[in-house]
Write a protein that holds these residues in place. Structure first.
Motif, mmCIF file in Angstrom:
data_model
loop_
_atom_site.group_PDB
_atom_site.id
_atom_site.type_symbol
_atom_site.label_atom_id
_atom_site.label_comp_id
_atom_site.label_asym_id
_atom_site.label_seq_id
_atom_site.Cartn_x
_atom_site.Cartn_y
_atom_site.Cartn_z
ATOM 1 N N VAL A 1 64.305 41.321 24.085
ATOM 2 C CA VAL A 1 65.376 41.748 24.984
ATOM 3 C C VAL A 1 65.693 40.593 25.934
ATOM 4 O O VAL A 1 64.864 40.217 26.765
ATOM 5 N N ALA A 2 66.884 40.022 25.788
ATOM 6 C CA ALA A 2 67.300 38.914 26.652
ATOM 7 C C ALA A 2 67.811 39.442 27.986
ATOM 8 O O ALA A 2 67.472 38.927 29.047
ATOM 9 N N PHE A 3 68.626 40.485 27.932
ATOM 10 C CA PHE A 3 69.155 41.100 29.141
ATOM 11 C C PHE A 3 69.752 42.445 28.767
ATOM 12 O O PHE A 3 69.857 42.788 27.580
ATOM 13 N N CYS A 4 70.116 43.227 29.775
ATOM 14 C CA CYS A 4 70.696 44.549 29.549
ATOM 15 C C CYS A 4 72.072 44.619 30.203
ATOM 16 O O CYS A 4 72.343 43.921 31.185
ATOM 17 N N GLY A 5 72.930 45.465 29.674
ATOM 18 C CA GLY A 5 74.264 45.594 30.232
ATOM 19 C C GLY A 5 75.126 46.467 29.363
ATOM 20 O O GLY A 5 74.633 47.143 28.451
ATOM 21 N N TYR B 1 70.505 43.618 24.950
ATOM 22 C CA TYR B 1 70.970 42.534 24.077
ATOM 23 C C TYR B 1 69.737 41.853 23.494
ATOM 24 O O TYR B 1 68.936 41.264 24.228
ATOM 25 N N LEU B 2 69.587 41.932 22.174
ATOM 26 C CA LEU B 2 68.396 41.448 21.491
ATOM 27 C C LEU B 2 68.656 40.086 20.853
ATOM 28 O O LEU B 2 69.601 39.934 20.067
ATOM 29 N N THR B 3 67.827 39.102 21.178
ATOM 30 C CA THR B 3 67.902 37.801 20.542
ATOM 31 C C THR B 3 66.766 37.663 19.536
ATOM 32 O O THR B 3 65.785 38.403 19.583
ATOM 33 N N ALA C 1 71.687 41.413 18.470
ATOM 34 C CA ALA C 1 71.575 42.762 17.918
ATOM 35 C C ALA C 1 71.508 43.709 19.108
ATOM 36 O O ALA C 1 71.147 43.310 20.217
ATOM 37 N N GLY C 2 71.866 44.962 18.885
ATOM 38 C CA GLY C 2 71.830 45.929 19.968
ATOM 39 C C GLY C 2 71.810 47.339 19.422
ATOM 40 O O GLY C 2 72.105 47.566 18.242
ATOM 41 N N THR D 1 64.164 52.271 27.755
ATOM 42 C CA THR D 1 63.048 51.988 26.849
ATOM 43 C C THR D 1 62.890 50.487 26.633
ATOM 44 O O THR D 1 61.771 49.979 26.528
ATOM 45 N N LEU D 2 64.006 49.778 26.563
ATOM 46 C CA LEU D 2 63.993 48.341 26.292
ATOM 47 C C LEU D 2 64.391 47.588 27.554
ATOM 48 O O LEU D 2 65.509 47.727 28.047
ATOM 49 N N THR D 3 63.466 46.792 28.082
ATOM 50 C CA THR D 3 63.698 46.030 29.305
ATOM 51 C C THR D 3 63.559 44.541 29.007
ATOM 52 O O THR D 3 62.931 44.157 28.009
ATOM 53 N N PRO D 4 64.143 43.669 29.850
ATOM 54 C CA PRO D 4 64.100 42.236 29.582
ATOM 55 C C PRO D 4 62.683 41.715 29.328
ATOM 56 O O PRO D 4 61.742 42.052 30.048
#
Length: 203
Positions: A117-121, A128-130, A160-161, A191-194
């Motif tokens: 997880v690179a960041f959320c938004g 935002y998944l790298t 990916a997201g 659930t998914l944090t940086p």
């Protein structure tokens, strides 16, 4: 990297390279845990890191300017979330054509990639998944869909997201999951944090 004041109690770190974002996020979180940094929120984005709730932005900016972040390594205690994914998205053939591989190969590559997880938004709980190589970046749809179902696993650009709730969207749909990604009663709600590692496992 440049540091800019934002309002009375916030700082924005502008990074020249997106790879620096994770380095600075990890460094700032580490410094905060060690008591060397006071900030209520540390929020990474595509090319910036926001520090909000900073009591003394001036002196904090001066200290940060003297720090050098370490390499973006994954700590042993970083959480890995396995997301059970059914790979039946309607845009799989489009992704396969863009990658010049078969649909089963697309599924194999996605299921065997370790994302982060690179960041959320975009929406609460949307991460935002790298992790995909730059050559796998795909374009968004020319016209967004008016409604993408909750749990849809999708690709756009280098990311990916997973859509945590139903919403309009122009990402390419490759699968779906029943995992709950955002719950206001949970701590944390997302659930998914940086920094979290993510695997889109076949399931």
């Amino acid at each position: 990297m440049r540091i800019r004041p934002v309002g009375r109690h916030a700082l924005l770190l502008d990074c020249d390279d997106p790879a620096q974002v994770e380095q600075w996020r990890a460094e700032l979180w580490r410094r905060r845990e060690a008591g060397e940094l006071s900030a209520a929120e540390i929020v990474p984005a595509a090319g910036t890191v926001l520090l909000d709730g900073v009591p003394d932005p001036g002196s904090t900016a001066a200290r940060i300017a003297r720090w050098t972040p370490g390499p973006a390594t994954v700590a042993a205690d970083v959480t890995t979330v396995e997301v059970p994914t059914v790979y039946d998205g309607e845009d799989l053939p489009r992704v396969a054509a863009h990658w010049r591989v078969t649909v089963p190969e697309v599924v194999h590559r996605l299921a065997n990639t370790e994302f982060r997880v690179a960041f959320c938004g975009f929406a609460p709980g949307f991460a935002y998944l790298t992790g995909l190589p730059p050559r796998y970046a795909v374009p968004r749809l020319p016209t967004p869909r008016p409604r993408v179902p909750a749990g849809s696993v999708a690709l756009a650009g280098p990311y990916a997201g997973i859509y945590p709730s139903a919403s309009p969207g122009g990402w390419l749909l490759v699968g779906r999951t029943t995992l709950t990604l955002f719950d206001v009663s949970a701590d944390p709600p997302a659930t998914l944090t940086p920094g979290t590692r993510v695997r889109l496992v076949t399931g």
